[in-house]
Design a protein around this motif. Sequence first.
Motif, PDB file in Angstrom:
ATOM      1  N   MET A 259       0.829  -1.190   0.000  1.00  0.00           N
ATOM      2  CA  MET A 259       0.000   0.000   0.000  1.00  0.00           C
ATOM      3  C   MET A 259       0.869   1.248   0.000  1.00  0.00           C
ATOM      4  N   GLU A 260       0.333   2.294  -0.537  1.00  0.00           N
ATOM      5  CA  GLU A 260       1.006   3.586  -0.512  1.00  0.00           C
ATOM      6  C   GLU A 260       0.956   4.170   0.893  1.00  0.00           C
ATOM      7  N   ARG A 261       2.077   4.742   1.336  1.00  0.00           N
ATOM      8  CA  ARG A 261       2.084   5.395   2.648  1.00  0.00           C
ATOM      9  C   ARG A 261       1.205   6.632   2.609  1.00  0.00           C
ATOM     10  N   ARG A 262       0.380   6.774   3.639  1.00  0.00           N
ATOM     11  CA  ARG A 262      -0.471   7.940   3.760  1.00  0.00           C
ATOM     12  C   ARG A 262       0.149   8.919   4.746  1.00  0.00           C
ATOM     13  N   ASN A 263       0.062  10.185   4.445  1.00  0.00           N
ATOM     14  CA  ASN A 263       0.519  11.216   5.371  1.00  0.00           C
ATOM     15  C   ASN A 263      -0.652  11.651   6.238  1.00  0.00           C
ATOM     16  N   SER A 264      -1.067  10.725   7.106  1.00  0.00           N
ATOM     17  CA  SER A 264      -2.260  10.962   7.911  1.00  0.00           C
ATOM     18  C   SER A 264      -2.207  10.098   9.159  1.00  0.00           C
ATOM     19  N   ILE A 265      -2.409  10.723  10.319  1.00  0.00           N
ATOM     20  CA  ILE A 265      -2.561   9.991  11.579  1.00  0.00           C
ATOM     21  C   ILE A 265      -3.758  10.589  12.305  1.00  0.00           C
ATOM     22  N   PRO A 266      -4.875   9.859  12.410  1.00  0.00           N
ATOM     23  CA  PRO A 266      -6.023  10.399  13.145  1.00  0.00           C
ATOM     24  C   PRO A 266      -5.767  10.395  14.643  1.00  0.00           C
ATOM     25  N   ILE A 267      -6.458  11.253  15.358  1.00  0.00           N
ATOM     26  CA  ILE A 267      -6.313  11.357  16.807  1.00  0.00           C
ATOM     27  C   ILE A 267      -7.677  11.546  17.443  1.00  0.00           C
ATOM     28  N   ILE A 268      -7.847  10.943  18.619  1.00  0.00           N
ATOM     29  CA  ILE A 268      -9.048  11.172  19.403  1.00  0.00           C
ATOM     30  C   ILE A 268      -8.647  11.756  20.758  1.00  0.00           C
ATOM     31  N   TYR A 269      -9.411  12.766  21.187  1.00  0.00           N
ATOM     32  CA  TYR A 269      -9.287  13.297  22.539  1.00  0.00           C
ATOM     33  C   TYR A 269     -10.511  12.804  23.304  1.00  0.00           C
ATOM     34  N   ALA A 270     -10.278  12.092  24.387  1.00  0.00           N
ATOM     35  CA  ALA A 270     -11.397  11.481  25.105  1.00  0.00           C
ATOM     36  C   ALA A 270     -11.221  11.660  26.611  1.00  0.00           C
ATOM     37  N   ARG A 271     -12.344  11.820  27.304  1.00  0.00           N
ATOM     38  CA  ARG A 271     -12.335  11.920  28.759  1.00  0.00           C
ATOM     39  C   ARG A 271     -13.493  11.102  29.308  1.00  0.00           C
ATOM     40  N   GLY A 272     -13.237  10.417  30.429  1.00  0.00           N
ATOM     41  CA  GLY A 272     -14.273   9.611  31.056  1.00  0.00           C
ATOM     42  C   GLY A 272     -13.634   8.517  31.882  1.00  0.00           C
ATOM     43  N   ASN A 273     -14.445   7.515  32.260  1.00  0.00           N
ATOM     44  CA  ASN A 273     -13.853   6.371  32.953  1.00  0.00           C
ATOM     45  C   ASN A 273     -13.246   5.419  31.924  1.00  0.00           C
ATOM     46  N   HIS A 274     -12.674   4.320  32.389  1.00  0.00           N
ATOM     47  CA  HIS A 274     -11.950   3.439  31.470  1.00  0.00           C
ATOM     48  C   HIS A 274     -12.854   2.882  30.381  1.00  0.00           C
ATOM     49  N   TYR A 275     -14.036   2.424  30.756  1.00  0.00           N
ATOM     50  CA  TYR A 275     -14.940   1.878  29.744  1.00  0.00           C
ATOM     51  C   TYR A 275     -15.346   2.960  28.746  1.00  0.00           C
ATOM     52  N   GLU A 276     -15.667   4.144  29.229  1.00  0.00           N
ATOM     53  CA  GLU A 276     -16.135   5.222  28.352  1.00  0.00           C
ATOM     54  C   GLU A 276     -15.064   5.631  27.350  1.00  0.00           C
ATOM     55  N   VAL A 277     -13.829   5.756  27.819  1.00  0.00           N
ATOM     56  CA  VAL A 277     -12.748   6.111  26.895  1.00  0.00           C
ATOM     57  C   VAL A 277     -12.532   4.999  25.886  1.00  0.00           C
ATOM     58  N   GLY A 278     -12.518   3.745  26.359  1.00  0.00           N
ATOM     59  CA  GLY A 278     -12.376   2.625  25.429  1.00  0.00           C
ATOM     60  C   GLY A 278     -13.488   2.599  24.401  1.00  0.00           C
ATOM     61  N   TYR A 279     -14.726   2.851  24.847  1.00  0.00           N
ATOM     62  CA  TYR A 279     -15.866   2.842  23.931  1.00  0.00           C
ATOM     63  C   TYR A 279     -15.718   3.921  22.856  1.00  0.00           C
ATOM     64  N   ASP A 280     -15.318   5.116  23.263  1.00  0.00           N
ATOM     65  CA  ASP A 280     -15.185   6.198  22.285  1.00  0.00           C
ATOM     66  C   ASP A 280     -14.052   5.930  21.299  1.00  0.00           C
TER      67      ASP A 280
END
Length: 374
Positions: free
Chosen positions: A1-22
């Motif tokens: 595959m061609e290398r993509r110049n892209s790294i997505p990021i998520i900012y999340a806050r909550g308890n462990h399950y909530e962050v994992g879910y998001d």
Amino acid sequence: MERRNSIPIIYARGNHYEVGYDVGRTFASLIQKFLEICSTLNEEFIPAYNTPAGKKAYEDTLRSVKDNFPQYVRELEGTADGAQVPFYKLFLLHLDRITTVAAEIENKILPVGCSTICLNQDEQEILGHTEDAISENLNLYYFVSAHIIADKPQGKWGITEEKFTSLCYPGHLPGYTMSYNHHGLIVSINTLSATFVRAGKTPRHFLTRALLSAENFSQAVQILKDPGCGAGDGCSVNLKFVKENDRLFYNIEIGPVVGDDMSQLNMALASPGENLIHCNRYLRLSIPEESGPMRDSSDARLKVLKKYTKPLKKSDVIEMLSDQTDSKYTVFQDTNIKTIAVGIFDCREKTWSIYSDKAKENEPLIVLPLVFKE
């Protein structure tokens, strides 16, 4: 595959399950795709899980992790629920060879990266790392920047708050690649393949996840020792606490527990004027290792890196981590094993630069500030 110049990021806050879910909900397509194409999962881990011995190793290890780190099991359950994928597949990824060894299934596909350089010179303090993986991981990774707040102490270390940013493989807990936390910890991981692994002990992925809660060096060591249980498999941890004034970098080799319910550890340090280099071999712990491409590649990369004149500045580290001079096993890998990202932590500037291609020929895709707790 061609290398993509892209790294997505998520900012999340909550308890462990909530962050994992998001995380799971946000990156569901990447996680589902990875589970579909991951050869080690589908050709080795799942067949091992479907044997009586492999299923027992799975259940014994899950029971142990639920006892010691229930919050990270809930985090992984949240990721599975958010991504709408089976939990057992994600947990198998975190067990790695633990089920296949128990089931006596040969691991035909072993990891053969990464390379880390810790530079501790007069004017520069740098941790540089190549994140190497099977080619299926190319373009399939993301950042998780999480602030986890629990309503009561969690797990064996009584954790109530965590705040960190970590580069993550799809469906994996944060902590097993490159990361930093708000207490000043910067860390990178090199996989090591001990011949023997232990079911019913703590998988390395869970130890490095727990490491993201460490407030200081002594806590970090205690987490990796994991007294009362110990590591089920091995890895090498490169770390520094940027906020501390001792200016020391550490490489900690971790081996599977032998007899005393505690991980085997061996520490090396780089004082000012010294450097550390580590790939994917035990250099100090006397532990039998799997033979094959992983050992051969690690030996070749280490040999190449040690041929360089002693690095003194960031540009030297970038040059070394971009090396492709070996005819078969290069430092920057681009064959069936690929360097999917290069990270440069600058402890003086308090930045983390990420490259999605060869660092000496490209600008960083992103330069993240290291934001620490006051």
